[in-house]
Scaffold this motif. Structure first.
Motif, PDB file in Angstrom:
ATOM      1  N   ALA A   1       0.792  -1.243   0.125  1.00 35.79           N
ATOM      2  CA  ALA A   1       0.122  -0.079  -0.054  1.00 35.79           C
ATOM      3  C   ALA A   1       0.776   1.497   0.199  1.00 35.79           C
ATOM      4  N   THR A   2       0.261   2.507  -0.753  1.00 37.95           N
ATOM      5  CA  THR A   2       0.997   3.627  -0.683  1.00 37.95           C
ATOM      6  C   THR A   2       0.018   4.715  -0.034  1.00 37.95           C
ATOM      7  N   VAL A   3       0.935   5.426   0.982  1.00 41.53           N
ATOM      8  CA  VAL A   3       0.259   6.503   1.702  1.00 41.53           C
ATOM      9  C   VAL A   3       0.957   7.608   1.660  1.00 41.53           C
ATOM     10  N   ASN A   4       0.594   8.724   1.295  1.00 47.17           N
ATOM     11  CA  ASN A   4       1.462   9.986   1.153  1.00 47.17           C
ATOM     12  C   ASN A   4       2.784  10.141   0.678  1.00 47.17           C
ATOM     13  N   GLY A   5       2.778   9.063  -0.412  1.00 47.52           N
ATOM     14  CA  GLY A   5       4.152   8.800  -0.868  1.00 47.52           C
ATOM     15  C   GLY A   5       5.009   7.690  -0.285  1.00 47.52           C
ATOM     16  N   HIS A   6       4.505   7.099   0.676  1.00 49.64           N
ATOM     17  CA  HIS A   6       5.343   6.242   1.401  1.00 49.64           C
ATOM     18  C   HIS A   6       4.655   4.810   1.307  1.00 49.64           C
ATOM     19  N   GLU A   7       5.407   3.691   1.131  1.00 51.06           N
ATOM     20  CA  GLU A   7       4.723   2.537   1.028  1.00 51.06           C
ATOM     21  C   GLU A   7       5.095   1.833   2.265  1.00 51.06           C
ATOM     22  N   TYR A   8       3.620   0.945   2.294  1.00 48.93           N
ATOM     23  CA  TYR A   8       3.364   0.271   3.589  1.00 48.93           C
ATOM     24  C   TYR A   8       3.372  -0.913   3.496  1.00 48.93           C
ATOM     25  N   ALA A   9       3.564  -1.824   4.800  1.00 49.43           N
ATOM     26  CA  ALA A   9       3.002  -3.302   4.718  1.00 49.43           C
ATOM     27  C   ALA A   9       2.751  -3.881   6.251  1.00 49.43           C
ATOM     28  N   ASP A  10       2.820  -4.957   6.310  1.00 48.26           N
ATOM     29  CA  ASP A  10       2.555  -5.744   7.443  1.00 48.26           C
ATOM     30  C   ASP A  10       3.370  -5.107   8.653  1.00 48.26           C
ATOM     31  N   GLY A  11       2.661  -4.843   9.748  1.00 51.48           N
ATOM     32  CA  GLY A  11       3.389  -4.350  10.978  1.00 51.48           C
ATOM     33  C   GLY A  11       4.214  -5.331  11.448  1.00 51.48           C
ATOM     34  N   GLY A  12       3.870  -6.589  11.231  1.00 47.50           N
ATOM     35  CA  GLY A  12       4.980  -7.678  11.905  1.00 47.50           C
ATOM     36  C   GLY A  12       6.307  -7.730  11.390  1.00 47.50           C
ATOM     37  N   LEU A  13       6.685  -6.924  10.202  1.00 48.62           N
ATOM     38  CA  LEU A  13       7.944  -7.023   9.618  1.00 48.62           C
ATOM     39  C   LEU A  13       8.878  -6.097  10.425  1.00 48.62           C
ATOM     40  N   GLY A  14       8.170  -5.490  11.412  1.00 55.54           N
ATOM     41  CA  GLY A  14       9.237  -4.569  12.094  1.00 55.54           C
ATOM     42  C   GLY A  14       8.901  -4.810  13.877  1.00 55.54           C
ATOM     43  N   SER A  15       7.487  -5.142  14.293  1.00 56.09           N
ATOM     44  CA  SER A  15       7.079  -5.474  15.616  1.00 56.09           C
ATOM     45  C   SER A  15       5.848  -6.383  15.575  1.00 56.09           C
ATOM     46  N   VAL A  16       6.291  -7.522  16.010  1.00 60.13           N
ATOM     47  CA  VAL A  16       5.092  -8.564  15.964  1.00 60.13           C
ATOM     48  C   VAL A  16       4.327  -8.310  17.352  1.00 60.13           C
ATOM     49  N   VAL A  17       4.887  -8.116  18.466  1.00 58.66           N
ATOM     50  CA  VAL A  17       4.294  -7.930  19.722  1.00 58.66           C
ATOM     51  C   VAL A  17       4.681  -6.494  20.373  1.00 58.66           C
ATOM     52  N   PRO A  18       3.709  -5.625  20.268  1.00 57.09           N
ATOM     53  CA  PRO A  18       4.253  -4.066  20.393  1.00 57.09           C
ATOM     54  C   PRO A  18       3.945  -4.060  22.291  1.00 57.09           C
ATOM     55  N   ILE A  19       4.685  -4.797  22.791  1.00 56.23           N
ATOM     56  CA  ILE A  19       4.709  -4.659  24.121  1.00 56.23           C
ATOM     57  C   ILE A  19       5.282  -3.091  24.767  1.00 56.23           C
TER      58      ILE A  19
ATOM     59  N   GLN B   1      10.110  -4.535  33.411  1.00 54.11           N
ATOM     60  CA  GLN B   1      10.706  -4.788  34.793  1.00 54.11           C
ATOM     61  C   GLN B   1      11.343  -3.282  35.199  1.00 54.11           C
ATOM     62  N   SER B   2      11.845  -2.522  34.070  1.00 57.49           N
ATOM     63  CA  SER B   2      12.344  -1.369  34.589  1.00 57.49           C
ATOM     64  C   SER B   2      11.464  -0.167  34.729  1.00 57.49           C
ATOM     65  N   ASN B   3      10.109  -0.483  34.222  1.00 54.05           N
ATOM     66  CA  ASN B   3       9.043   0.474  34.501  1.00 54.05           C
ATOM     67  C   ASN B   3       8.004  -0.001  35.724  1.00 54.05           C
ATOM     68  N   ASP B   4       8.468  -0.971  36.132  1.00 48.41           N
ATOM     69  CA  ASP B   4       7.478  -1.548  37.102  1.00 48.41           C
ATOM     70  C   ASP B   4       6.269  -1.844  36.568  1.00 48.41           C
ATOM     71  N   VAL B   5       6.201  -2.226  35.438  1.00 46.80           N
ATOM     72  CA  VAL B   5       4.707  -2.797  34.737  1.00 46.80           C
ATOM     73  C   VAL B   5       4.570  -4.243  35.044  1.00 46.80           C
ATOM     74  N   THR B   6       3.378  -4.451  35.345  1.00 46.20           N
ATOM     75  CA  THR B   6       2.900  -5.841  35.489  1.00 46.20           C
ATOM     76  C   THR B   6       2.585  -6.630  34.050  1.00 46.20           C
ATOM     77  N   LEU B   7       3.183  -7.525  33.617  1.00 44.38           N
ATOM     78  CA  LEU B   7       3.209  -7.903  32.346  1.00 44.38           C
ATOM     79  C   LEU B   7       2.559  -9.676  32.434  1.00 44.38           C
TER      80      LEU B   7
ATOM     81  N   GLU C   1      -0.506  -2.082  33.419  1.00 46.71           N
ATOM     82  CA  GLU C   1      -0.736  -3.635  33.486  1.00 46.71           C
ATOM     83  C   GLU C   1      -1.026  -4.031  32.047  1.00 46.71           C
ATOM     84  N   ILE C   2      -0.308  -4.926  31.658  1.00 48.75           N
ATOM     85  CA  ILE C   2      -0.499  -5.325  30.042  1.00 48.75           C
ATOM     86  C   ILE C   2      -0.703  -7.096  30.047  1.00 48.75           C
ATOM     87  N   ASP C   3      -1.972  -7.207  29.596  1.00 43.75           N
ATOM     88  CA  ASP C   3      -2.160  -8.633  29.127  1.00 43.75           C
ATOM     89  C   ASP C   3      -1.876  -8.683  27.563  1.00 43.75           C
ATOM     90  N   ALA C   4      -0.593  -9.595  27.315  1.00 38.73           N
ATOM     91  CA  ALA C   4      -0.050  -9.728  25.754  1.00 38.73           C
ATOM     92  C   ALA C   4      -0.483 -11.107  25.521  1.00 38.73           C
TER      93      ALA C   4
END
Length: 298
Positions: free
Chosen positions: A173-191, A250-256, A201-204
């Protein structure tokens, strides 16, 4: 601030639906933020409006025709095994037309607009929930996160579609002159992104078994071997996301809380089988129930 994060995983997203159903309906988990990648991005808007029956019906009835306008695959079933082979005709036509992908996923875009309505978009905005999808900006070589708060209805549906475009098998896909694709190519689990946005607190839900080790049957032709290669690369991205996410928590005291698949569901997550996806949804629900009980309700 509580966040629900769902990884990419194609048809395995049905498993995440079962986990989420248990957490939301049985344990009354209330989330302020929903983040998803690829198939996770398809799930999170419907989870945000808490319409799980609609989501179940939609996700467990999806077929190749709901995804591909030009499918590079032919789906087969032999006994109890589902598998895909190359659609030589469609792939050849793509080459003749000088397309850069083996298939096109314009039907998925239509399905997203059909299933996620403007009224549901407005409801999420009124409730001040944040729903964020992950995309890969290939032109700028970076991962981007698109919040429903920053998008019109049409823009947000388009970003959901882009987040799912697993190239080179789906649309570029092309948006504003930039080509985009699946987010998993860079971040599969955006914790880490959830933590950066203030989650405490995060449920992943991770659409892979906790132990990713095991022998894989490699493809017998260049096309299927390419699928195996891409799967291997995404596994490495996923491992890195989890490690970085744990350290950030761990460093931000977040429950994961991490919810993996209870077993290796499939070697090819581009196989969409109603029978399998209904089974995976129930497996996800049962796994979350067992995990919640074994942790003493935490």
């Amino acid at each position: 601030m509580k966040a629900l994060v769902i990884s990419g995983g194609g048809s395995k997203g049905a498993y995440a639906g079962g986990v989420s159903q248990f957490l939301i309906e049985e344990k009354n988990r209330k989330y302020d933020m929903f983040l998803g990648t690829s198939s996770g991005s398809l799930l999170i808007p419907h989870l945000a409006v808490n319409n799980i029956p609609k989501l179940y019906n939609m996700f467990t009835n999806v077929s190749q025709r709901d995804i591909f306008s030009v499918s590079p695959f032919v789906q087969h079933r032999k006994e109890n095994r589902e598998y895909v082979s190359i659609n030589y005709k469609n792939t050849l036509l793509q080459f003749i037309k000088r397309k850069r992908t083996f298939g096109e996923s314009k039907n998925l875009r239509k399905s997203i607009f059909k299933n996620f309505t403007r009224a549901e978009y407005d409801k999420i905005r009124r409730n001040e929930l944040d729903v964020i999808v992950t995309v890969s900006n290939l032109t700028m070589n970076r991962v981007e996160y698109k919040s429903i708060k920053d998008c019109t209805y049409e823009e947000f549906c388009n970003w959901i579609w882009i987040s799912c475009n697993y190239i080179p098998f789906m649309s570029l896909a092309t948006v504003n002159g930039h080509e985009y694709a699946d987010g998993g190519l860079g971040s599969v689990v955006p914790i880490r992104e959830a933590i950066n946005r203030g989650a405490t607190e995060i449920d992943a839900v991770i659409l892979e078994s906790e132990n990713m080790e095991g022998n894989k049957v490699l493809g017998k032709n260049p096309f299927s071997l390419m699928l195996n290669l891409f799967g291997h690369l995404l596994d490495q991205v996923e491992k890195n996301d989890i490690i970085v996410g744990k350290l950030a928590a761990q460093s931000n005291d977040v429950t994961l809380n991490l919810y993996y698949t209870s077993s290796k569901l499939t070697e090819n997550s581009l196989i969409f089988s109603k029978r399998l996806m209904r089974s995976w949804w129930q497996q996800g629900f049962d796994y979350a129930k067992e995990k919640y009980g074994s942790n003493g309700g935490n």
